[in-house]
Motif scaffolding. Structure first.
Motif: not given
Length: 130
Positions: A18-26, A41-44, A95-103
């Motif tokens: 959820t934080l990654l989604i919010a980060l990408c939008v913001a 690019m917000v469509l990512k 973003e890298v940190g959030l992805v690593c946490v999720f993974f």
């Protein structure tokens, strides 16, 4: 029944997604858009919305494929963190940190299920070989 580590990993996966989604939008609308006023690019964020429901429901299959999907965002984060300057580079590292946490959380959440499936497969092979 889930053990305490699985509960923690599930919470970590949900929060980081959820934080990654919010980060990408913001990021693409306000913090550091590619064009002033926001960019397409917000469509990512759309591919991240696809597994959100399944992750919230603890769907094992969804968590498996989302752990592979999330690696695209790892690549994007590393590229933007190392090639952009200023705020955008910092957002790339976040973003890298959030992805690593999720993974990591998804992998450890799924680990007991994978071990149980492996045991069942071994039992089936032993029954079939007798």
């Amino acid at each position: 029944m889930q053990n305490p580590m699985q509960k923690t990993c599930y919470a970590g996966a949900v929060i980081s997604l959820t934080l990654l989604i919010a980060l990408c939008v913001a990021w693409e609308l306000a913090l550091a858009p590619l064009r002033p006023g926001g960019s397409w690019m917000v469509l990512k964020v759309v591919p991240l919305l696809l597994p959100l429901r399944g992750v919230l429901k603890r769907n094992i299959y969804t968590m498996q494929w989302s752990s592979m999907l999330i690696l695209l965002y790892l690549a994007e984060g590393v590229v933007r963190a190392t090639s952009d300057k200023g705020v955008s580079a910092n957002l790339g590292w976040i973003e890298v940190g959030l992805v690593c946490v999720f993974f990591v959380c998804v992998i450890f959440y799924l680990r007991p299920y994978k071990q149980a499936a492996k045991r069942l497969a071994q039992q089936a092979i032993q029954k079939a070989s007798k």
